[in-house]
Design a protein around this motif. Structure first.
Motif, PDB file in Angstrom:
ATOM      1  N   ALA A 247      22.263   4.857  23.530  1.00 56.83           N
ATOM      2  CA  ALA A 247      22.893   4.646  24.836  1.00 56.83           C
ATOM      3  C   ALA A 247      23.106   5.977  25.557  1.00 56.83           C
ATOM      4  O   ALA A 247      22.969   6.061  26.786  1.00 56.83           O
ATOM      5  CB  ALA A 247      24.220   3.922  24.664  1.00 56.83           C
ATOM      6  N   THR A 248      23.427   7.037  24.804  1.00 50.25           N
ATOM      7  CA  THR A 248      23.600   8.361  25.402  1.00 50.25           C
ATOM      8  C   THR A 248      22.280   8.871  25.973  1.00 50.25           C
ATOM      9  O   THR A 248      22.238   9.457  27.056  1.00 50.25           O
ATOM     10  CB  THR A 248      24.133   9.348  24.360  1.00 50.25           C
ATOM     11  OG1 THR A 248      25.387   8.874  23.860  1.00 50.25           O
ATOM     12  CG2 THR A 248      24.334  10.736  24.963  1.00 50.25           C
ATOM     13  N   MET A 249      21.192   8.630  25.264  1.00 51.54           N
ATOM     14  CA  MET A 249      19.878   9.027  25.774  1.00 51.54           C
ATOM     15  C   MET A 249      19.553   8.265  27.052  1.00 51.54           C
ATOM     16  O   MET A 249      19.072   8.835  28.035  1.00 51.54           O
ATOM     17  CB  MET A 249      18.794   8.757  24.724  1.00 51.54           C
ATOM     18  CG  MET A 249      18.919   9.574  23.448  1.00 51.54           C
ATOM     19  SD  MET A 249      18.764  11.367  23.709  1.00 51.54           S
ATOM     20  CE  MET A 249      20.428  11.904  23.301  1.00 51.54           C
ATOM     21  N   ARG A 250      19.835   6.968  27.063  1.00 50.86           N
ATOM     22  CA  ARG A 250      19.564   6.152  28.252  1.00 50.86           C
ATOM     23  C   ARG A 250      20.398   6.614  29.443  1.00 50.86           C
ATOM     24  O   ARG A 250      19.910   6.693  30.572  1.00 50.86           O
ATOM     25  CB  ARG A 250      19.871   4.691  27.947  1.00 50.86           C
ATOM     26  CG  ARG A 250      18.774   3.967  27.191  1.00 50.86           C
ATOM     27  CD  ARG A 250      19.183   2.553  26.887  1.00 50.86           C
ATOM     28  NE  ARG A 250      18.060   1.656  26.733  1.00 50.86           N
ATOM     29  CZ  ARG A 250      18.159   0.429  26.272  1.00 50.86           C
ATOM     30  NH1 ARG A 250      19.357  -0.062  25.939  1.00 50.86           N
ATOM     31  NH2 ARG A 250      17.093  -0.346  26.161  1.00 50.86           N
ATOM     32  N   ALA A 251      21.658   6.906  29.194  1.00 52.79           N
ATOM     33  CA  ALA A 251      22.545   7.348  30.283  1.00 52.79           C
ATOM     34  C   ALA A 251      22.063   8.660  30.864  1.00 52.79           C
ATOM     35  O   ALA A 251      22.097   8.880  32.080  1.00 52.79           O
ATOM     36  CB  ALA A 251      23.973   7.483  29.772  1.00 52.79           C
ATOM     37  N   GLY A 252      21.595   9.565  30.003  1.00 55.01           N
ATOM     38  CA  GLY A 252      21.080  10.835  30.489  1.00 55.01           C
ATOM     39  C   GLY A 252      19.829  10.653  31.314  1.00 55.01           C
ATOM     40  O   GLY A 252      19.660  11.278  32.366  1.00 55.01           O
ATOM     41  N   ALA A 253      18.935   9.751  30.868  1.00 52.62           N
ATOM     42  CA  ALA A 253      17.704   9.497  31.604  1.00 52.62           C
ATOM     43  C   ALA A 253      17.985   8.863  32.957  1.00 52.62           C
ATOM     44  O   ALA A 253      17.285   9.114  33.940  1.00 52.62           O
ATOM     45  CB  ALA A 253      16.783   8.601  30.785  1.00 52.62           C
ATOM     46  N   ALA A 254      19.034   8.059  33.035  1.00 61.46           N
ATOM     47  CA  ALA A 254      19.367   7.387  34.290  1.00 61.46           C
ATOM     48  C   ALA A 254      19.797   8.386  35.356  1.00 61.46           C
ATOM     49  O   ALA A 254      19.689   8.115  36.555  1.00 61.46           O
ATOM     50  CB  ALA A 254      20.479   6.368  34.054  1.00 61.46           C
ATOM     51  N   ASP A 255      20.284   9.556  34.920  1.00 61.42           N
ATOM     52  CA  ASP A 255      20.744  10.576  35.867  1.00 61.42           C
ATOM     53  C   ASP A 255      19.618  11.485  36.352  1.00 61.42           C
ATOM     54  O   ASP A 255      19.816  12.310  37.223  1.00 61.42           O
ATOM     55  CB  ASP A 255      21.827  11.451  35.219  1.00 61.42           C
ATOM     56  CG  ASP A 255      23.110  10.664  34.964  1.00 61.42           C
ATOM     57  OD1 ASP A 255      23.325   9.674  35.673  1.00 61.42           O
ATOM     58  OD2 ASP A 255      23.857  11.046  34.052  1.00 61.42           O
ATOM     59  N   VAL A 256      18.423  11.341  35.763  1.00 62.01           N
ATOM     60  CA  VAL A 256      17.311  12.208  36.129  1.00 62.01           C
ATOM     61  C   VAL A 256      16.601  11.644  37.352  1.00 62.01           C
ATOM     62  O   VAL A 256      16.157  10.499  37.331  1.00 62.01           O
ATOM     63  CB  VAL A 256      16.309  12.344  34.960  1.00 62.01           C
ATOM     64  CG1 VAL A 256      15.125  13.202  35.375  1.00 62.01           C
ATOM     65  CG2 VAL A 256      17.000  12.931  33.742  1.00 62.01           C
ATOM     66  N   PRO A 257      16.474  12.409  38.434  1.00 63.26           N
ATOM     67  CA  PRO A 257      15.795  11.904  39.626  1.00 63.26           C
ATOM     68  C   PRO A 257      14.316  11.688  39.382  1.00 63.26           C
ATOM     69  O   PRO A 257      13.697  12.380  38.571  1.00 63.26           O
ATOM     70  CB  PRO A 257      16.026  13.009  40.661  1.00 63.26           C
ATOM     71  CG  PRO A 257      16.231  14.243  39.853  1.00 63.26           C
ATOM     72  CD  PRO A 257      16.943  13.787  38.607  1.00 63.26           C
ATOM     73  N   SER A 258      13.752  10.698  40.076  1.00 63.63           N
ATOM     74  CA  SER A 258      12.323  10.451  39.963  1.00 63.63           C
ATOM     75  C   SER A 258      11.549  11.576  40.620  1.00 63.63           C
ATOM     76  O   SER A 258      12.092  12.364  41.387  1.00 63.63           O
ATOM     77  CB  SER A 258      11.957   9.121  40.629  1.00 63.63           C
ATOM     78  OG  SER A 258      12.137   9.225  42.032  1.00 63.63           O
ATOM     79  N   ARG A 259      10.247  11.640  40.340  1.00 63.86           N
ATOM     80  CA  ARG A 259       9.420  12.679  40.954  1.00 63.86           C
ATOM     81  C   ARG A 259       9.396  12.496  42.473  1.00 63.86           C
ATOM     82  O   ARG A 259       9.400  13.478  43.223  1.00 63.86           O
ATOM     83  CB  ARG A 259       8.005  12.622  40.366  1.00 63.86           C
ATOM     84  CG  ARG A 259       7.067  13.714  40.919  1.00 63.86           C
ATOM     85  CD  ARG A 259       7.640  15.097  40.706  1.00 63.86           C
ATOM     86  NE  ARG A 259       6.774  16.141  41.225  1.00 63.86           N
ATOM     87  CZ  ARG A 259       7.179  17.337  41.557  1.00 63.86           C
ATOM     88  NH1 ARG A 259       8.465  17.662  41.452  1.00 63.86           N
ATOM     89  NH2 ARG A 259       6.332  18.243  42.012  1.00 63.86           N
ATOM     90  N   GLY A 260       9.390  11.238  42.924  1.00 65.03           N
ATOM     91  CA  GLY A 260       9.415  10.978  44.359  1.00 65.03           C
ATOM     92  C   GLY A 260      10.690  11.504  44.994  1.00 65.03           C
ATOM     93  O   GLY A 260      10.666  12.101  46.078  1.00 65.03           O
ATOM     94  N   GLU A 261      11.822  11.314  44.307  1.00 66.34           N
ATOM     95  CA  GLU A 261      13.097  11.822  44.823  1.00 66.34           C
ATOM     96  C   GLU A 261      13.108  13.344  44.860  1.00 66.34           C
ATOM     97  O   GLU A 261      13.635  13.952  45.790  1.00 66.34           O
ATOM     98  CB  GLU A 261      14.246  11.303  43.942  1.00 66.34           C
ATOM     99  CG  GLU A 261      14.477   9.809  44.060  1.00 66.34           C
ATOM    100  CD  GLU A 261      15.483   9.296  43.034  1.00 66.34           C
ATOM    101  OE1 GLU A 261      16.184   8.333  43.336  1.00 66.34           O
ATOM    102  OE2 GLU A 261      15.538   9.882  41.927  1.00 66.34           O
ATOM    103  N   GLN A 262      12.503  13.955  43.855  1.00 70.03           N
ATOM    104  CA  GLN A 262      12.430  15.410  43.825  1.00 70.03           C
ATOM    105  C   GLN A 262      11.596  15.948  44.988  1.00 70.03           C
ATOM    106  O   GLN A 262      11.984  16.910  45.655  1.00 70.03           O
ATOM    107  CB  GLN A 262      11.830  15.867  42.491  1.00 70.03           C
ATOM    108  CG  GLN A 262      12.731  15.609  41.286  1.00 70.03           C
ATOM    109  CD  GLN A 262      12.038  15.947  39.991  1.00 70.03           C
ATOM    110  OE1 GLN A 262      10.839  16.186  39.958  1.00 70.03           O
ATOM    111  NE2 GLN A 262      12.793  15.952  38.907  1.00 70.03           N
ATOM    112  N   LEU A 263      10.444  15.317  45.259  1.00 75.91           N
ATOM    113  CA  LEU A 263       9.580  15.756  46.353  1.00 75.91           C
ATOM    114  C   LEU A 263      10.271  15.594  47.704  1.00 75.91           C
ATOM    115  O   LEU A 263      10.157  16.445  48.588  1.00 75.91           O
ATOM    116  CB  LEU A 263       8.260  14.975  46.323  1.00 75.91           C
ATOM    117  CG  LEU A 263       7.332  15.273  45.131  1.00 75.91           C
ATOM    118  CD1 LEU A 263       6.150  14.312  45.137  1.00 75.91           C
ATOM    119  CD2 LEU A 263       6.837  16.714  45.180  1.00 75.91           C
ATOM    120  N   LEU A 264      10.999  14.473  47.849  1.00 79.54           N
ATOM    121  CA  LEU A 264      11.716  14.238  49.098  1.00 79.54           C
ATOM    122  C   LEU A 264      12.793  15.303  49.307  1.00 79.54           C
ATOM    123  O   LEU A 264      12.953  15.840  50.415  1.00 79.54           O
ATOM    124  CB  LEU A 264      12.343  12.842  49.086  1.00 79.54           C
ATOM    125  CG  LEU A 264      13.144  12.453  50.336  1.00 79.54           C
ATOM    126  CD1 LEU A 264      12.246  12.495  51.565  1.00 79.54           C
ATOM    127  CD2 LEU A 264      13.768  11.070  50.159  1.00 79.54           C
TER     128      LEU A 264
END
Length: 272
Positions: A247-264
């Motif tokens: 669950a900790t791994m999932r929560a951390g991944a949920a906070d990572v922006p997508s590549r599209g969000e990063q480009l924007l």
């Protein structure tokens, strides 16, 4: 720890076989007395390093190319670290199997150092769950070949090339009881997070009894001495529960922006 015994370099745990030197396997008379890393870092001897070291760059480059090529389409993955000396009859071996299985069921590939002990157990759990079980091996004088549960394996000569792959292709680390090698991976991840070289990178310490003393020292002498700040300790999650670790791994991944969000975000920064 009960069930964990020192490893005899002449009788390495795990599969018996030849000495692994990158993609090459050596046995018998062809075994080398030193490793590639050792020869690179050894400053003693004649000054022929002036001529040979530049050529080593090509071999180092090749390791990065092979690693990037093999793992480019891996997808979401979690690295599991722990002792190579943990025997199959030890409770932590069974737990590491459960961690590997649970991570696959959560949609992750599992990456380990590809050796015996905890690494073998996590790879085994991932493989038996029909997941991607990755082993990033390293040339050592006392361990041979990747464990039999690896279904995607790469052997490295250089620690620094291998360590780059762990961080680049993992979304987080689950760190189980281990020795110097395990500590090295743990503190490198914490240093990279502290210096913002990696972001949103969850680190789970699995095994409260084993890790609590380290946390007490960090929150006492190290924090009280002003060597770290409270936020540095917040990066660590300690647990004995497999579901909590996943669950900790999932929560951390949920906070990572997508590549599209990063480009924007990058485009907006350029416009502003």
């Amino acid at each position: 720890m009960k069930g964990v015994t020192p490893q005899d370099p002449k009788q390495p745990a795990g599969r018996r076989g030849g000495q692994q030197a990158g993609p090459i396997t050596r046995s018998g008379r062809s075994r080398l007395a030193t490793t590639t890393d050792q020869r690179l870092l050894d400053s003693r001897g004649p000054n022929d390093w002036v001529h040979t070291d530049p050529w080593r760059v090509l071999r180092i480059q090749a390791e990065f190319v092979e690693g990037f090529g093999a793992l480019a389409e891996l997808g979401s993955a979690i690295s599991v670290f722990g002792s190579a000396r943990t025997r199959p009859d030890h409770p932590m071996y069974t737990t590491a199997q459960q961690v590997g299985k649970a991570l696959v069921e959560a949609g992750y590939a599992v990456i380990t150092g590809g050796g015996p002990g905890i690494m073998e157990a996590a790879n085994r759990g991932a493989s038996e769950a029909d997941g991607v079980s990755v082993g990033l091996g390293i040339e050592l004088p006392f361990e041979s070949s990747l464990n039999e549960w690896v279904n995607l394996g790469i052997n490295f000569r250089y620690f620094f090339a291998r360590k780059t792959m762990f961080v680049k292709y993992s979304q987080g680390f689950v760190v189980m009881p281990g020795g110097f090698g395990t500590f090295d991976e743990l503190f490198e991840a914490l240093t990279l997070a502290q210096t913002s070289k990696v972001t949103n990178f969850p680190v789970v310490l699995f095994g409260t009894e084993y890790w609590q003393g380290l946390l007490d020292w960090l929150s006492g002498q190290v924090l009280d001495g002003g060597y770290i700040v409270p936020a540095d300790l917040d990066r660590l999650v300690i647990t004995d529960d497999v579901e909590h670790a996943v669950a900790t791994m999932r929560a951390g991944a949920a906070d990572v922006p997508s590549r599209g969000e990063q480009l924007l975000a990058e485009a907006e920064d350029r416009e502003s």
